[in-house]
Each structure stands twice: as C-alpha cells, then as structure tokens.
Design a protein around this motif. Structure first.
Motif, PDB file in Angstrom:
ATOM      1  N   VAL A 112     -19.592  34.600  24.833  1.00  0.00           N
ATOM      2  CA  VAL A 112     -20.628  34.471  25.895  1.00  0.00           C
ATOM      3  C   VAL A 112     -19.953  33.928  27.198  1.00  0.00           C
ATOM      4  CG1 VAL A 112     -22.588  32.893  26.584  1.00  0.00           C
ATOM      5  CG2 VAL A 112     -22.499  33.744  24.351  1.00  0.00           C
ATOM      6  N   LEU A 113     -18.931  33.231  27.016  1.00  0.00           N
ATOM      7  CA  LEU A 113     -18.316  32.701  28.381  1.00  0.00           C
ATOM      8  C   LEU A 113     -17.354  33.949  29.145  1.00  0.00           C
ATOM      9  CD1 LEU A 113     -17.265  30.449  29.923  1.00  0.00           C
ATOM     10  CD2 LEU A 113     -15.403  29.928  28.490  1.00  0.00           C
ATOM     11  N   PHE A 114     -16.980  34.900  28.014  1.00  0.00           N
ATOM     12  CA  PHE A 114     -16.067  35.770  28.751  1.00  0.00           C
ATOM     13  C   PHE A 114     -17.063  36.853  29.423  1.00  0.00           C
ATOM     14  CE2 PHE A 114     -13.843  39.982  27.965  1.00  0.00           C
ATOM     15  CZ  PHE A 114     -12.313  39.556  28.568  1.00  0.00           C
ATOM     16  N   VAL A 115     -18.222  37.222  28.824  1.00  0.00           N
ATOM     17  CA  VAL A 115     -19.119  38.072  29.446  1.00  0.00           C
ATOM     18  C   VAL A 115     -19.813  37.492  30.669  1.00  0.00           C
ATOM     19  CG1 VAL A 115     -21.494  39.175  29.252  1.00  0.00           C
ATOM     20  CG2 VAL A 115     -19.903  39.269  27.282  1.00  0.00           C
ATOM     21  N   TRP A 116     -19.941  36.247  30.531  1.00  0.00           N
ATOM     22  CA  TRP A 116     -20.380  35.368  31.805  1.00  0.00           C
ATOM     23  C   TRP A 116     -19.548  35.321  33.146  1.00  0.00           C
ATOM     24  CZ3 TRP A 116     -18.644  30.715  33.830  1.00  0.00           C
ATOM     25  CH2 TRP A 116     -19.326  30.247  34.822  1.00  0.00           C
ATOM     26  N   TRP A 117     -18.327  35.021  32.807  1.00  0.00           N
ATOM     27  CA  TRP A 117     -16.995  35.154  33.693  1.00  0.00           C
ATOM     28  C   TRP A 117     -16.735  36.390  34.296  1.00  0.00           C
ATOM     29  CZ3 TRP A 117     -11.432  33.765  32.283  1.00  0.00           C
ATOM     30  CH2 TRP A 117     -10.671  33.128  33.392  1.00  0.00           C
ATOM     31  N   HIS A 118     -16.614  37.401  33.415  1.00  0.00           N
ATOM     32  CA  HIS A 118     -16.240  38.737  34.004  1.00  0.00           C
ATOM     33  C   HIS A 118     -14.748  38.858  34.792  1.00  0.00           C
ATOM     34  CE1 HIS A 118     -19.889  40.970  32.895  1.00  0.00           C
ATOM     35  NE2 HIS A 118     -19.855  41.586  33.607  1.00  0.00           N
ATOM     36  N   PRO A 119     -13.767  38.325  34.014  1.00  0.00           N
ATOM     37  CA  PRO A 119     -12.629  37.959  34.567  1.00  0.00           C
ATOM     38  C   PRO A 119     -11.859  39.462  34.775  1.00  0.00           C
ATOM     39  CG  PRO A 119     -12.316  37.552  32.380  1.00  0.00           C
ATOM     40  CD  PRO A 119     -13.750  37.778  32.516  1.00  0.00           C
ATOM     41  N   LEU A 120     -12.339  40.436  34.069  1.00  0.00           N
ATOM     42  CA  LEU A 120     -11.473  41.711  33.992  1.00  0.00           C
ATOM     43  C   LEU A 120     -12.430  42.836  34.715  1.00  0.00           C
ATOM     44  CD1 LEU A 120      -9.840  41.672  30.569  1.00  0.00           C
ATOM     45  CD2 LEU A 120      -8.792  40.953  32.823  1.00  0.00           C
ATOM     46  N   GLN A 121     -11.686  43.740  35.296  1.00  0.00           N
ATOM     47  CA  GLN A 121     -12.395  44.844  35.734  1.00  0.00           C
ATOM     48  C   GLN A 121     -12.844  46.071  34.808  1.00  0.00           C
ATOM     49  OE1 GLN A 121      -9.651  46.668  38.934  1.00  0.00           O
ATOM     50  NE2 GLN A 121      -9.734  44.843  39.912  1.00  0.00           N
ATOM     51  N   LEU A 122     -13.963  45.486  34.071  1.00  0.00           N
ATOM     52  CA  LEU A 122     -14.453  46.236  33.014  1.00  0.00           C
ATOM     53  C   LEU A 122     -15.940  46.748  33.109  1.00  0.00           C
ATOM     54  CD1 LEU A 122     -12.859  44.201  29.901  1.00  0.00           C
ATOM     55  CD2 LEU A 122     -12.129  46.750  30.778  1.00  0.00           C
ATOM     56  N   SER A 123     -16.257  47.432  32.591  1.00  0.00           N
ATOM     57  CA  SER A 123     -17.836  47.864  32.653  1.00  0.00           C
ATOM     58  C   SER A 123     -18.558  47.114  31.873  1.00  0.00           C
ATOM     59  CB  SER A 123     -18.059  49.289  32.363  1.00  0.00           C
ATOM     60  OG  SER A 123     -17.798  49.753  30.901  1.00  0.00           O
ATOM     61  N   GLN A 124     -20.038  46.878  31.813  1.00  0.00           N
ATOM     62  CA  GLN A 124     -20.785  46.108  31.234  1.00  0.00           C
ATOM     63  C   GLN A 124     -20.888  46.479  29.717  1.00  0.00           C
ATOM     64  OE1 GLN A 124     -22.327  43.249  32.313  1.00  0.00           O
ATOM     65  NE2 GLN A 124     -23.086  43.160  30.028  1.00  0.00           N
ATOM     66  N   GLU A 125     -20.699  47.914  29.466  1.00  0.00           N
ATOM     67  CA  GLU A 125     -20.975  48.397  28.039  1.00  0.00           C
ATOM     68  C   GLU A 125     -19.410  47.909  27.294  1.00  0.00           C
ATOM     69  OE1 GLU A 125     -22.591  52.749  28.045  1.00  0.00           O
ATOM     70  OE2 GLU A 125     -21.060  52.372  29.433  1.00  0.00           O
ATOM     71  N   ILE A 126     -18.344  47.683  28.103  1.00  0.00           N
ATOM     72  CA  ILE A 126     -17.081  47.228  27.426  1.00  0.00           C
ATOM     73  C   ILE A 126     -17.204  45.656  27.169  1.00  0.00           C
ATOM     74  CG2 ILE A 126     -14.608  46.860  27.720  1.00  0.00           C
ATOM     75  CD1 ILE A 126     -15.323  49.706  27.324  1.00  0.00           C
ATOM     76  N   TYR A 127     -17.779  45.143  27.961  1.00  0.00           N
ATOM     77  CA  TYR A 127     -18.135  43.545  27.882  1.00  0.00           C
ATOM     78  C   TYR A 127     -19.074  43.373  26.749  1.00  0.00           C
ATOM     79  CZ  TYR A 127     -15.557  41.667  31.917  1.00  0.00           C
ATOM     80  OH  TYR A 127     -14.585  41.237  32.560  1.00  0.00           O
ATOM     81  N   THR A 128     -20.133  44.358  26.699  1.00  0.00           N
ATOM     82  CA  THR A 128     -20.807  44.280  25.537  1.00  0.00           C
ATOM     83  C   THR A 128     -20.201  44.272  24.256  1.00  0.00           C
ATOM     84  OG1 THR A 128     -22.801  45.217  26.876  1.00  0.00           O
ATOM     85  CG2 THR A 128     -22.793  45.358  24.289  1.00  0.00           C
ATOM     86  N   GLY A 129     -19.000  45.194  24.208  1.00  0.00           N
ATOM     87  CA  GLY A 129     -18.241  45.441  23.060  1.00  0.00           C
ATOM     88  C   GLY A 129     -17.730  44.184  22.520  1.00  0.00           C
ATOM     89  N   PHE A 130     -17.075  43.609  23.674  1.00  0.00           N
ATOM     90  CA  PHE A 130     -16.351  42.134  23.546  1.00  0.00           C
ATOM     91  C   PHE A 130     -17.195  40.992  23.027  1.00  0.00           C
ATOM     92  CE2 PHE A 130     -12.691  43.494  26.068  1.00  0.00           C
ATOM     93  CZ  PHE A 130     -11.744  42.927  25.494  1.00  0.00           C
ATOM     94  N   MET A 131     -18.463  41.200  23.431  1.00  0.00           N
ATOM     95  CA  MET A 131     -19.571  40.223  22.965  1.00  0.00           C
ATOM     96  C   MET A 131     -19.737  40.402  21.494  1.00  0.00           C
ATOM     97  SD  MET A 131     -21.644  37.574  24.034  1.00  0.00           S
ATOM     98  CE  MET A 131     -21.376  37.062  22.212  1.00  0.00           C
ATOM     99  N   TYR A 132     -19.825  41.736  21.249  1.00  0.00           N
ATOM    100  CA  TYR A 132     -20.143  42.178  19.969  1.00  0.00           C
ATOM    101  C   TYR A 132     -19.214  42.011  18.995  1.00  0.00           C
ATOM    102  CZ  TYR A 132     -21.108  45.083  15.628  1.00  0.00           C
ATOM    103  OH  TYR A 132     -21.106  45.629  14.493  1.00  0.00           O
ATOM    104  N   LEU A 133     -17.743  42.149  19.089  1.00  0.00           N
ATOM    105  CA  LEU A 133     -17.054  41.792  18.138  1.00  0.00           C
ATOM    106  C   LEU A 133     -16.715  40.043  17.912  1.00  0.00           C
ATOM    107  CD1 LEU A 133     -13.872  40.496  19.231  1.00  0.00           C
ATOM    108  CD2 LEU A 133     -13.655  42.415  20.601  1.00  0.00           C
ATOM    109  N   SER A 134     -16.989  39.521  18.847  1.00  0.00           N
ATOM    110  CA  SER A 134     -17.072  37.974  18.881  1.00  0.00           C
ATOM    111  C   SER A 134     -18.034  37.248  17.763  1.00  0.00           C
ATOM    112  CB  SER A 134     -17.242  37.267  20.230  1.00  0.00           C
ATOM    113  OG  SER A 134     -18.663  37.206  20.703  1.00  0.00           O
ATOM    114  N   ILE A 135     -18.848  38.043  17.526  1.00  0.00           N
ATOM    115  CA  ILE A 135     -20.092  37.602  16.630  1.00  0.00           C
ATOM    116  C   ILE A 135     -19.935  38.205  14.984  1.00  0.00           C
ATOM    117  CG2 ILE A 135     -21.733  37.206  18.287  1.00  0.00           C
ATOM    118  CD1 ILE A 135     -22.284  40.194  16.125  1.00  0.00           C
TER     119      ILE A 135
END
Length: 339
Positions: A83-106
């Motif tokens: 959640v923190l990673f998706v909220w922070w958006h530190p990297l130049q990635l699309s929302q779909e990739i951030y969704t992928g990171f959120m998904y792997l974290s759960i």
C-alpha cells in the motif's frame, strides 16, 4: 557463481512469454486454452493438497510465536508495504504495474523454496514446513479478501466481489481439500512420484501464463511495457524484498529467536508464491489485465530466489566456520590438561 543462475522455472516462463508474444492464442483456441487452464489450476491445487502431510505440520506446529510472526509478515507487513509503495509511486511505472506490486504483496508464501532454503541455511525445517504450508492454505482465503479490501480501495479491481471469492473457493480450495483428503489412498503414490508432480505444477503454471500473456499480447502489452519498465520492476522488487528481510531479521533478534528460528522467519516471511499467485490472478482479474499484473510477480520470483540463495549460503558458511572453530577450541581444551 551458481547463485546467479536463472531458476529453471523462470527460464521456462521467459520462453512461454516469448511464445505467447509471437504465437498468441486466438479465435477458438482461446476457449480451448481457457478450459485447459481451469482444469490445470484444479489439478495444481489438488496436487498441493495431496502433498501436504499432516504429520509434518504437527511436528512443526509447536513454534506458535514463530508462526504468528511469519503470518504477520506475509499478510500484514507485506501488504502494508505494498500500500505504501503504491501510494508513494517512487518509480516511473504505470498504474497497472503498481497494481501488480500491490497484488504480489498480498499473496501467501512459497512452500518448496522456503523449505529448501531454510534447510540449506541450517534453519528449523519442521517449523518451515508448517509455516509455509499454513501460509499457502490460508492464502486461499486471505489473499482474495485482501484484494477486495485493499485493491478495490484504490480502484484497481473492477470486481472483487463475493462472486470472485466463490470462484477462488471452487477452483482452488475444493481441489486442495479433495487432494488432502485423498492422501489416505494416494500418499504412497505421491511420495514415489514427487518429480512427476513437480512437473505437473510447472506445466499448470506455464499454461496459465501462456493464456494470460496471449490475451495481453492481443491487447498490446508490449506497447506499454519497455526495457526500462522491466528494469524499474527489478529495482522495485529488490527494494521491497530488502525492506522485508531487514524487518524480519530485526524482529527475529529483538524477540529472542534462536539462529535456526531466525533463518526460518527470514525465508518463510519474505517469499511470495508464483504457484498460487498466477492461477489466482487468472480468476480475480479481467483476462486482458492478467498478463501485465503478474509481470512484477514473475520478476520478484526470480529476485527472491537469487537474493535468498545468497543469504542461505552465507548462513551455511557461517555455521561451518563456527563448527570448525568449536572443534579447534575443543581440541585445545583437551590438549591443555595433557600438557
């Protein structure tokens, strides 16, 4: 340096993605592969249930403090960081990739690699079997709920309803339970054919990945994912993994766990399961989105194996060095009185 070799499954995944990129399933083949994928997922979780030994779980079940922390790390700490990673958006990635990171974290922890690395490092293998198996089983319930709770909040999942959780139960939990209840008749066959079952696991995952990426290629995934995106996914995976490892290591020492339990916490509390994540994504997300959403998971899978293999070998070498020093100390102590 053997620790830097690509995991054989990862190599097969790369080949599968390339095959789907150049020869994606189209037309009537889409329906055929959808049916095969559903059957493969059911078979995969049936085999997971059949491999799960109650005796091994009971043997490691007494370390309740260890298991509680591993579950906390897997289903609370990791999602919070996601959640923190998706909220922070530190990297130049699309929302779909951030969704992928959120998904792997759960997702739940891996089973095979967590146990193998714990064993290599000299950790508490019985506790690792219990924690990893419990994580895999609980993940069938908890991960879909976390998807509904966390990812719907961010507007990432169009469904996330009880209907999706019902599909998870039907396609994953029911075969898992049936497989486990069948152990009384097939346990000996399972033990004799673990190699064949491992190949069945991999074939199921590859089939799901091929179907997902075929759909993604038809919808233009490679127009949205370039080389720099892949590099940023690697960077994000490394950052997420190192934070979790550092927190788990600090917690293990702060709470007074011994070395063997520390190793178990480190490896069981930092993994995410590709075997559970890919089939579950195929049920939870729209077909067009699955390929790009599981991309961070596929890369994280390789990153976690490489980094944790290095850590396991360091633990093993430290233990061997300590054993040699202990033998030298004992020899000197025995030689002293003789003089």
């Amino acid at each position: 340096m053997g620790i830097f070799r690509i995991d054989p499954l990862m190599l097969k995944l790369i080949i599968t993605v390339l095959l789907a990129s150049f020869l994606p399933a189209r037309g009537h083949f889409v329906d055929v592969f959808e049916w095969l994928t559903t059957a493969a997922i059911a078979l995969l979780f049936f085999m997971h249930g059949a491999k799960l030994s109650r005796e091994k779980i009971i043997a490691g079940g007494g370390h309740w403090r260890l298991h509680l922390w591993v579950m906390f790390s897997t289903f609370v700490l990791f999602p919070a960081l996601g959640v923190l990673f998706v909220w922070w958006h530190p990297l130049q990635l699309s929302q779909e990739i951030y969704t992928g990171f959120m998904y792997l974290s759960i997702l739940p922890a891996t089973v095979q690699s967590s146990i193998a690395l714990t064993s290599l490092a000299g950790g508490n293998v019985a506790a690792a079997v219990c924690s990893a198996s419990a994580s895999s089983l609980l993940g069938v319930f908890i991960s879909p709920l976390l998807v509904s709770l966390l990812m719907n909040v961010h507007g990432d999942v169009p469904g996330g309803s009880l209907e999706q959780i019902g599909k998870i139960m039907l396609q994953l939990l029911v075969p898992f339970v049936v497989g486990h209840l069948s152990r009384r008749w097939i346990a000996s066959w399972v033990e004799r054919n673990r190699g064949l079952i491992g190949k069945t696991d991999q074939a199921s995952i590859l089939l799901v990945v091929y179907s997902a990426f075929s759909e993604a290629v038809v919808n233009g995934i490679w127009h949205r994912v370039g080389v720099m995106t892949l590099v940023w996914i690697v960077v994000g995976s490394l950052g997420l993994l190192f934070v979790v490892l550092a927190i788990n290591l600090t917690a293990a020492r702060l709470f007074g766990f011994n070395r063997a339990d520390e190793i178990t916490i480190l490896f069981c509390g930092s993994k995410k399961s590709l075997a559970n994540g890919v089939p579950m994504a195929n049920i939870l997300f729209p077909s067009a989105a699955v390929g790009i959403i599981v991309l961070p998971l596929m890369i994280f899978h390789q990153v976690q194996l490489m980094v944790c293999s290095m850590l396991a070998q360091r633990y093993r070498k430290a233990a061997e060095k300590q054993l040699v020093q202990q033998k030298e100390t004992d020899s000197q102590a025995m030689a002293g009185p003789q003089k």
